[in-house]
Design a protein around this motif. Sequence first.
Motif, PDB file in Angstrom:
ATOM      1  N   PRO A 114       0.829  -1.204   0.000  1.00 43.75           N
ATOM      2  CA  PRO A 114       0.000   0.000   0.000  1.00 43.75           C
ATOM      3  C   PRO A 114       0.868   1.261   0.000  1.00 43.75           C
ATOM      4  O   PRO A 114       2.076   1.195   0.263  1.00 43.75           O
ATOM      5  N   PRO A 115       0.273   2.437  -0.269  1.00 45.50           N
ATOM      6  CA  PRO A 115       1.050   3.677  -0.364  1.00 45.50           C
ATOM      7  C   PRO A 115       1.859   3.955   0.901  1.00 45.50           C
ATOM      8  O   PRO A 115       1.355   3.850   2.016  1.00 45.50           O
ATOM      9  N   GLY A 116       3.150   4.280   0.690  1.00 44.67           N
ATOM     10  CA  GLY A 116       3.990   4.724   1.793  1.00 44.67           C
ATOM     11  C   GLY A 116       4.479   3.645   2.730  1.00 44.67           C
ATOM     12  O   GLY A 116       5.019   3.963   3.799  1.00 44.67           O
ATOM     13  N   THR A 117       4.328   2.369   2.358  1.00 38.58           N
ATOM     14  CA  THR A 117       4.697   1.286   3.281  1.00 38.58           C
ATOM     15  C   THR A 117       6.110   0.755   3.056  1.00 38.58           C
ATOM     16  O   THR A 117       6.480  -0.276   3.610  1.00 38.58           O
ATOM     17  N   GLY A 118       6.908   1.431   2.245  1.00 31.16           N
ATOM     18  CA  GLY A 118       8.302   1.016   2.075  1.00 31.16           C
ATOM     19  C   GLY A 118       8.478  -0.153   1.130  1.00 31.16           C
ATOM     20  O   GLY A 118       9.294  -1.039   1.380  1.00 31.16           O
ATOM     21  N   LYS A 119       7.726  -0.141   0.022  1.00 28.93           N
ATOM     22  CA  LYS A 119       7.807  -1.240  -0.938  1.00 28.93           C
ATOM     23  C   LYS A 119       9.209  -1.349  -1.547  1.00 28.93           C
ATOM     24  O   LYS A 119       9.771  -2.453  -1.640  1.00 28.93           O
ATOM     25  N   THR A 120       9.776  -0.220  -1.943  1.00 28.42           N
ATOM     26  CA  THR A 120      11.109  -0.248  -2.559  1.00 28.42           C
ATOM     27  C   THR A 120      12.167  -0.655  -1.547  1.00 28.42           C
ATOM     28  O   THR A 120      13.099  -1.402  -1.871  1.00 28.42           O
ATOM     29  N   GLN A 121      12.038  -0.198  -0.305  1.00 28.78           N
ATOM     30  CA  GLN A 121      12.980  -0.608   0.740  1.00 28.78           C
ATOM     31  C   GLN A 121      12.916  -2.114   0.954  1.00 28.78           C
ATOM     32  O   GLN A 121      13.934  -2.764   1.190  1.00 28.78           O
ATOM     33  N   THR A 122      11.714  -2.671   0.858  1.00 27.23           N
ATOM     34  CA  THR A 122      11.560  -4.117   1.016  1.00 27.23           C
ATOM     35  C   THR A 122      12.224  -4.854  -0.138  1.00 27.23           C
ATOM     36  O   THR A 122      12.850  -5.904   0.063  1.00 27.23           O
ATOM     37  N   ILE A 123      12.103  -4.314  -1.357  1.00 22.43           N
ATOM     38  CA  ILE A 123      12.775  -4.934  -2.506  1.00 22.43           C
ATOM     39  C   ILE A 123      14.289  -4.927  -2.299  1.00 22.43           C
ATOM     40  O   ILE A 123      14.979  -5.916  -2.596  1.00 22.43           O
ATOM     41  N   LEU A 124      14.835  -3.819  -1.769  1.00 21.99           N
ATOM     42  CA  LEU A 124      16.270  -3.768  -1.488  1.00 21.99           C
ATOM     43  C   LEU A 124      16.651  -4.805  -0.434  1.00 21.99           C
ATOM     44  O   LEU A 124      17.724  -5.419  -0.498  1.00 21.99           O
ATOM     45  N   GLY A 125      15.772  -4.992   0.556  1.00 20.75           N
ATOM     46  CA  GLY A 125      16.005  -6.039   1.542  1.00 20.75           C
ATOM     47  C   GLY A 125      16.005  -7.417   0.922  1.00 20.75           C
ATOM     48  O   GLY A 125      16.834  -8.273   1.258  1.00 20.75           O
ATOM     49  N   PHE A 126      15.060  -7.654  -0.026  1.00 22.23           N
ATOM     50  CA  PHE A 126      15.040  -8.917  -0.784  1.00 22.23           C
ATOM     51  C   PHE A 126      16.399  -9.170  -1.412  1.00 22.23           C
ATOM     52  O   PHE A 126      16.983 -10.241  -1.304  1.00 22.23           O
ATOM     53  N   LEU A 127      16.867  -8.133  -2.140  1.00 25.91           N
ATOM     54  CA  LEU A 127      18.095  -8.298  -2.922  1.00 25.91           C
ATOM     55  C   LEU A 127      19.284  -8.618  -2.027  1.00 25.91           C
ATOM     56  O   LEU A 127      20.087  -9.517  -2.342  1.00 25.91           O
ATOM     57  N   SER A 128      19.413  -7.903  -0.914  1.00 18.36           N
ATOM     58  CA  SER A 128      20.522  -8.189   0.006  1.00 18.36           C
ATOM     59  C   SER A 128      20.429  -9.615   0.538  1.00 18.36           C
ATOM     60  O   SER A 128      21.433 -10.329   0.617  1.00 18.36           O
ATOM     61  N   ALA A 129      19.211 -10.035   0.891  1.00 12.18           N
ATOM     62  CA  ALA A 129      19.031 -11.387   1.428  1.00 12.18           C
ATOM     63  C   ALA A 129      19.262 -12.444   0.353  1.00 12.18           C
ATOM     64  O   ALA A 129      19.975 -13.432   0.569  1.00 12.18           O
ATOM     65  N   LEU A 130      18.684 -12.244  -0.828  1.00 10.30           N
ATOM     66  CA  LEU A 130      18.776 -13.243  -1.891  1.00 10.30           C
ATOM     67  C   LEU A 130      20.197 -13.430  -2.394  1.00 10.30           C
ATOM     68  O   LEU A 130      20.637 -14.556  -2.663  1.00 10.30           O
ATOM     69  N   LEU A 131      20.945 -12.330  -2.498  1.00 14.71           N
ATOM     70  CA  LEU A 131      22.298 -12.424  -3.050  1.00 14.71           C
ATOM     71  C   LEU A 131      23.285 -13.042  -2.072  1.00 14.71           C
ATOM     72  O   LEU A 131      24.376 -13.439  -2.463  1.00 14.71           O
ATOM     73  N   HIS A 132      22.907 -13.132  -0.808  1.00 15.48           N
ATOM     74  CA  HIS A 132      23.857 -13.647   0.180  1.00 15.48           C
ATOM     75  C   HIS A 132      23.285 -14.787   1.017  1.00 15.48           C
ATOM     76  O   HIS A 132      23.802 -15.099   2.081  1.00 15.48           O
ATOM     77  N   ALA A 133      22.217 -15.386   0.523  1.00 13.64           N
ATOM     78  CA  ALA A 133      21.603 -16.503   1.246  1.00 13.64           C
ATOM     79  C   ALA A 133      22.281 -17.811   0.878  1.00 13.64           C
ATOM     80  O   ALA A 133      22.869 -17.954  -0.188  1.00 13.64           O
ATOM     81  N   THR A 134      22.175 -18.763   1.784  1.00 11.22           N
ATOM     82  CA  THR A 134      22.696 -20.105   1.535  1.00 11.22           C
ATOM     83  C   THR A 134      21.619 -21.115   1.899  1.00 11.22           C
ATOM     84  O   THR A 134      20.758 -20.844   2.734  1.00 11.22           O
ATOM     85  N   PRO A 135      21.644 -22.296   1.291  1.00 10.14           N
ATOM     86  CA  PRO A 135      20.643 -23.313   1.627  1.00 10.14           C
ATOM     87  C   PRO A 135      20.691 -23.685   3.097  1.00 10.14           C
ATOM     88  O   PRO A 135      21.754 -23.694   3.722  1.00 10.14           O
ATOM     89  N   ALA A 136      19.528 -23.990   3.653  1.00  9.00           N
ATOM     90  CA  ALA A 136      19.448 -24.341   5.076  1.00  9.00           C
ATOM     91  C   ALA A 136      20.282 -25.572   5.397  1.00  9.00           C
ATOM     92  O   ALA A 136      20.706 -25.762   6.533  1.00  9.00           O
ATOM     93  N   ALA A 137      20.510 -26.401   4.393  1.00  6.35           N
ATOM     94  CA  ALA A 137      21.280 -27.624   4.625  1.00  6.35           C
ATOM     95  C   ALA A 137      22.704 -27.318   5.087  1.00  6.35           C
ATOM     96  O   ALA A 137      23.349 -28.135   5.721  1.00  6.35           O
ATOM     97  N   LEU A 138      23.200 -26.108   4.747  1.00  6.34           N
ATOM     98  CA  LEU A 138      24.550 -25.737   5.161  1.00  6.34           C
ATOM     99  C   LEU A 138      24.587 -25.180   6.575  1.00  6.34           C
ATOM    100  O   LEU A 138      25.632 -24.840   7.095  1.00  6.34           O
ATOM    101  N   HIS A 139      23.411 -25.032   7.171  1.00  8.89           N
ATOM    102  CA  HIS A 139      23.321 -24.457   8.511  1.00  8.89           C
ATOM    103  C   HIS A 139      23.084 -25.557   9.544  1.00  8.89           C
ATOM    104  O   HIS A 139      22.464 -26.568   9.277  1.00  8.89           O
ATOM    105  N   SER A 140      23.564 -25.321  10.719  1.00  6.47           N
ATOM    106  CA  SER A 140      23.323 -26.249  11.821  1.00  6.47           C
ATOM    107  C   SER A 140      22.858 -25.449  13.020  1.00  6.47           C
ATOM    108  O   SER A 140      23.577 -24.589  13.518  1.00  6.47           O
TER     109      SER A 140
END
Length: 824
Positions: free
Chosen positions: A278-304
């Motif tokens: 919705p208007p003013g809810t930080g949609k673009t900021q959320t997309i930037l958060g997506f990108l940071s998370a997606l580009l540096h995520a690893t499969p859960a199998a590598l985590h313990s």
Amino acid sequence: MTVEKQKFEEASTSRFYKFILSWDYFRLLKDSTQVKNKKKKASLGFREVKDTYKDVEDYIATFEPLLFEEVKAQISQKKDDDEVTEWNMRLIMEWSKDDEFYIPLVTYEHKEENESNISQNDLLLLSKEEFKEGAHMPTTYAFALVEQRQKNALRLKMYLVGEIIDTKTNAIESCKRLDNMQKLITSSKSAIEKRLFSLKICSLSTIAREYVALQSISSLPFKDLIITAAEKNSASEDQAWKIPRPLHEHIKECHNESQILAIYAGLSHKSFVLIQGPPGTGKTQTILGFLSALLHATPAALHSKGALCEVKRAPELPIQEKYNHWCRASPWLVGANPRDIIMPVDGDDGFFPSTGNELRPEVVDSVRKYRVRVLVCAPSNSALDEIVFRILQTGILDENVRAYTPKIVRIGLKPHSSIQSVSMDYLVQQKECESGTGKQKRGAAGVDNDSIRAAIADEAVIVCSTLSFSGSALFSKLKRGFDVVIIDEAAQAVETATLVPLANGCKQVFLVGDPVQLPATVISPVAAEFGYGTSLFQRFQRAGYPVHMLKTQYRMHPEIRRFPSEEFYDGDLQDGSDVEQQTKRVWHDYCCFGPFCFFDIHEGKESQPSGSGSLVNVDEVEFVLLMYHKLVSKFPELRSSSQLAIISPYRYQVKLLKERFAETFGVESKQVVDINTVDGFQGREKDVVIFSCVRASKGKSIGFLSDFRRMNVGITRARSSVLVVGSASTLRNDKHWSNLMESAEKKGRLFKVSKPYASFFDDESMENMKVNKEGEQPQHGTEHYDMDIDTVVHSIQGDADQEQPDDNDYGDGDADIEGDFGDE
């Protein structure tokens, strides 16, 4: 692109053009007039767009006829006065045949460049004689597609076998006009006798790509999910991706709860993730958060147990021994780096940070092999450039929360000046300069440029493109596909447009948008009636697919937020912690200046300028200019196009406002106030917005103003004050507008205005509208003072000499929706 896929696309494109090139232009004009006059029933052969489909055949059978109906509407739509094109005389130089298509080569003069701007995939009307509307019917005419524009010639494609009258059976009906055109092209007469005239109709680039994507539905990723709008196998915890703890902590700290849930929904590895912003809810900021998370995520199998598996290490060595090991392991620390020999001159291969952190070491133990490649799309250039600008301005965060700019390229036409450095054309020029080829190779029919473009796109971590351009030939040349596709403003695109970037292949799709803001643009009233304007986002939402809504808004004063929240978002919108304080302004001391007001111009009347399909309301224009004068005379800080906007749903009202503004104040409006259409203003915001509704007539509908999505956009553009000007008696006939009137009345913010309008803003009236009536000074500490009209005019003219347009506003002009009625 595989050979099979290439053959399929060629067959689909051939089928598409056969139908269109066989059509009768004058019959299309006649049919469109009958539809507008409601003489033609729009029901034969069309199916309603549904939430779910049985199979691929059901899906294509629904969308294909509606898509062709939209093509017909784009061909027959009336051009604006400033878009009128002239007939151009051409000579047939030679001709050939390719399968069932005739390929004539006709003359094209360089002086036409500025007149008609003919491009590849433009649709032309060819005729033996030049004619005008209302003149006698020609006997030799047909459509032609611009296949290629050469130096002094146009290579055209024509289908002259006959008119295809049924898209299901491919039934062909012979017609004399096509026979005559065939004889004209193939005859061996002199050049003068092989003369014809051409008229540019529209571009078919965008809708042709949408047609190919529709026909390719069987081979698209997530075919079953698209058809059924339901995911059969939900992602398990083992399939989820996780991000390093520092980045995780930062995302938790810098995003609100609904944004965090949206970002982590993307890491769940679900095929489709829908985010409503919705208007003013930080949609673009959320997309930037997506990108940071997606580009540096690893499969859960590598985590313990929530952390990356630790590597067992030997006891720590003395510092001098460490130095010895470091020198042996990294000899370039005391000499040349051997990697420089094999690395590109610009510093990296697209997988590592390269901008803004040249002195920072690469994080060599950060499992970067799991980093994904992302395609970011939007329906329009302006929406796309907003995302690109924010990526460049804010950067992406790595595993250790350090900001950097990954390799990014913006592909397509008309890049905004602020993101020029990552536009494809600019990067191509840079490559040419670096390699020293420059002008020598640039003229080689674009062959070298094509390879350079493909190489640049292959190197990039993030590729940004409009939906339509993601179906261009460049993408078929890429060696590397995409793992993730993010589509912003997804609710502003028809479903077939959303399919285009998916044809490039991907493992996950993010649809980000808001179905209760502006819808997709559909020209055909028939196609619109059957739901062709329904976005994929909206269809999924209606089918019950989970949607993550961002719920905390940071733009609007709470009094502005209250109505749209209740009316359109089930009351779920909340205010950020300090929004009210941040949006409180000195002009709120007058109850007629916000935060939310409605001015009932009950004596105003709408009218339609001759030869236009748009409307104006002269009374509203007069009142709006008086309101603007009073605002800027009392509060000079509003004399800036970055602070105040005047918007209207109707283009001719916007045009009239600009003209009257220039007449009254002696300057171009864009220098001191932003005057625009509602559609051209989506995604933007100002401190104060004046909204002119225009519609004012008894017993008539309010047209597309009744679309609540347009209403929602109009009243949510302002940070501190939205001032709506309209006819209450007319607008009350609509449910949503009636609710708005009721809301304004309850708060004492509905003002009835009578002529002369100037009396509404005289000193006595303004004194009565002060919120503090006990004679106290306003609490905000800003002095109020009035200037007369001459002083205001002089002051505005002075400001106009210094005021620069806001370089970060991406929505100048009307809605920048790409395609045949937009930019590509």
